[in-house]
Every structure is written in structure tokens, then in C-alpha cells.
Design an enzyme around this catalytic site. Structure first.
Site, short mmCIF file in Angstrom:
data_model
loop_
_atom_site.label_atom_id
_atom_site.label_comp_id
_atom_site.label_asym_id
_atom_site.label_seq_id
_atom_site.Cartn_x
_atom_site.Cartn_y
_atom_site.Cartn_z
N THR A 114 -6.18 49.29 -1.01
CA THR A 114 -6.31 50.75 -0.96
C THR A 114 -7.65 51.20 -1.54
OG1 THR A 114 -3.93 50.96 -1.18
CG2 THR A 114 -5.22 52.94 -1.60
N ARG A 134 9.04 59.29 -9.58
CA ARG A 134 7.68 59.81 -9.82
C ARG A 134 7.63 60.76 -11.01
NH1 ARG A 134 4.26 58.53 -5.42
NH2 ARG A 134 5.28 58.50 -3.39
N ASP A 177 -3.12 46.76 -6.62
CA ASP A 177 -2.18 45.67 -6.38
C ASP A 177 -2.91 44.61 -5.54
OD1 ASP A 177 0.54 44.62 -6.45
OD2 ASP A 177 0.76 45.28 -4.39
P1 IMP Z 1 -2.95 47.95 -2.93
O1 IMP Z 1 -3.57 48.58 -1.74
O2 IMP Z 1 -2.12 46.75 -2.54
O3 IMP Z 1 -3.89 47.66 -4.06
O4 IMP Z 1 -1.83 48.91 -3.42
C1 IMP Z 1 -2.03 50.04 -4.03
C2 IMP Z 1 -0.82 50.93 -3.83
O5 IMP Z 1 0.41 50.19 -3.75
C3 IMP Z 1 -0.66 51.80 -5.04
O6 IMP Z 1 -1.39 52.98 -4.88
C4 IMP Z 1 0.83 52.05 -5.06
O7 IMP Z 1 1.15 53.16 -4.26
C5 IMP Z 1 1.44 50.84 -4.44
N1 IMP Z 1 2.00 49.94 -5.47
C6 IMP Z 1 1.50 48.76 -5.89
N2 IMP Z 1 2.23 48.22 -6.87
C7 IMP Z 1 3.24 49.11 -7.10
C8 IMP Z 1 4.32 49.14 -8.06
O8 IMP Z 1 4.51 48.25 -8.91
N3 IMP Z 1 5.12 50.23 -8.00
C9 IMP Z 1 4.95 51.24 -7.10
N4 IMP Z 1 3.94 51.26 -6.21
C10 IMP Z 1 3.10 50.20 -6.21
#
Ligand code: IMP
Ligand code: MG
Length: 180
Positions: A109, A167, A105
Site C-alpha cells: 500500500t 475501528r 504489512d
Molecule cells: P500492505 O499493503 O500489505 O502493507 O497492507 C497495509 C494495509 O493492510 C493496512 O493499511 C491495513 O488496512 C491492512 N492490514 C495489515 N495488517 C493488518 C492487521 O493486523 N489488522 C488490520 N488490518 C491490517
């Protein structure tokens, strides 16, 4: 399911299966024979289970480990901070690692996971996300292997939650509110 919510199918279970089969073949052509797959819990659990079996069919013999990272609270927005809430039990020094998450996203992470695994002594770290939302990126990081690029929509199912719900769904869907 909450009464005012509905989940529309985005990728049916068969679509996910097909894509994972191809993804496993891509991974096998790039990675060395001996590698360690590290799943990022919890969202990755279904994906890792299917990817591991597809990797086997593609001829790979990866070790499997998990790390639990958290960036989301109970809402739909990332807290912006990634924390290790369940660490790797063992030593990864010198290992070739494939880190696997459910969704990319903001990108934080996987970027944090990769940095952490390199700090722990991994020789090389590749990354894989089943879903990618390129329009949401806030850090300069792109996974090496991606299942599907998607729009800026909030998805659930196939291991992925909204406030710990959904989930269990065998498909990937979009949560709609208010019956709209
Ligand atoms: P990042 O660190 O912003 O890239 O986010 C990654 C984490 O955000 C993923 O492992 C998900 O747990 C959560 N996430 C991002 N988008 C979604 C979504 O559309 N639905 C549910 N969880 C999300
Ligand atoms: Mg997650």
C-alpha cells in the site's frame, strides 16, 4: 464484539499518545516547514487526527488531505492488489508530502501510494506508518517514520478493523478467536 472473539490490549491509549508525540518531533526535525500530510483511509483516521495535533505542538503547520486505497477484503489476508477507491481532490505538483497509513504489512500500500504521489508530481514523498510488521514484508519498502514494530499478529482498534469491526476502540489490540 462477536461472542467467540476477544481483543487483548497491545498498546493502551496512553502508550499510543506518547509514541505519537515523539513521532511528531521526529517528523518535524526531518521535513520542511511546508508539507502536505496525506492520510490513507480508512485505517488512518484516528492516527491522523492525533498526529496532526501532535505536529501542531511540535511546531508544524501541515496541510491535510486524504486518499482512500483498498487492498483488503473482509478477511485477514491482503488481496495483493491496491486500488484507489477515493482520489485526492487537488493538485499536489511540487508539494512535499508525508503519506500516512495505519500499518505496513506486505508493504504494497505505501509503496503504491508513494509511486502514485510521485507520478502526480509531488516534489518529495516521505512515508509514515503507526505500526510495522517487518516479518510480513513482500516488497522492498520501509516507511521513513514508524510508531511501533510488531510481530506477525492481527491487530485492531485505533482506526484499524477486522471485517469493519473494532475501528472505534481507543487502544490497539490483538483479536483472539474461540475464547482461547
Ligand atoms: P500492505 O499493503 O500489505 O502493507 O497492507 C497495509 C494495509 O493492510 C493496512 O493499511 C491495513 O488496512 C491492512 N492490514 C495489515 N495488517 C493488518 C492487521 O493486523 N489488522 C488490520 N488490518 C491490517
Ligand atoms: Mg488500511
Amino acid at each position: 464484539m462477536v461472542a467467540s472473539e476477544r481483543v487483548d490490549v497491545l498498546y493502551a491509549a496512553a502508550d499510543v499518545d506518547r509514541r505519537i508525540e515523539d513521532l511528531a518531533r521526529e517528523i518535524v526535525t526531518t521535513l520542511p516547514e511546508d508539507f502536505l500530510l496525506i492520510g490513507v483511509l480508512k485505517g488512518c483516521f484516528m492516527f491522523v487526527a492525533d498526529l496532526a495535533r501532535a505536529l501542531d505542538r511540535a511546531g508544524a503547520t501541515p496541510g491535510i488531505e486524504f486518499i482512500r486505497l483498498a487492498s483488503y477484503g473482509l478477511g485477514k489476508e491482503s488481496s495483493g492488489e491496491v486500488q484507489v477507491v477515493g482520489d485526492l481532490p487537488g493538485d499536489i505538483r511540487g508539494r512535499q508530502v508525508l503519506v500516512v497509513d495505519d500499518i505496513q504489512d506486505t508493504g504494497r500500500t505505501l509503496a503504491v501510494a508513494q509511486r502514485l504521489l510521485i507520478q502526480r508530481g509531488a516534489a518529495k514523498v516521505w512515508s509514515c506508518a503507526l505500526l510495522d510488521k517487518p516479518s510480513r514484508r513482500e516488497v522492498d519498502f520501509k516507511a521513513d517514520f514508524i510508531g511501533f514494530d510488531i510481530e506477525d499478529v492481527f491487530v485492531v482498534g485505533y482506526g484499524i478493523d477486522y471485517a469493519e469491526r473494532y475501528r472505534h476502540l481507543p487502544y490497539i489490540g490483538i483479536v483472539r478467536h474461540g475464547g482461547a
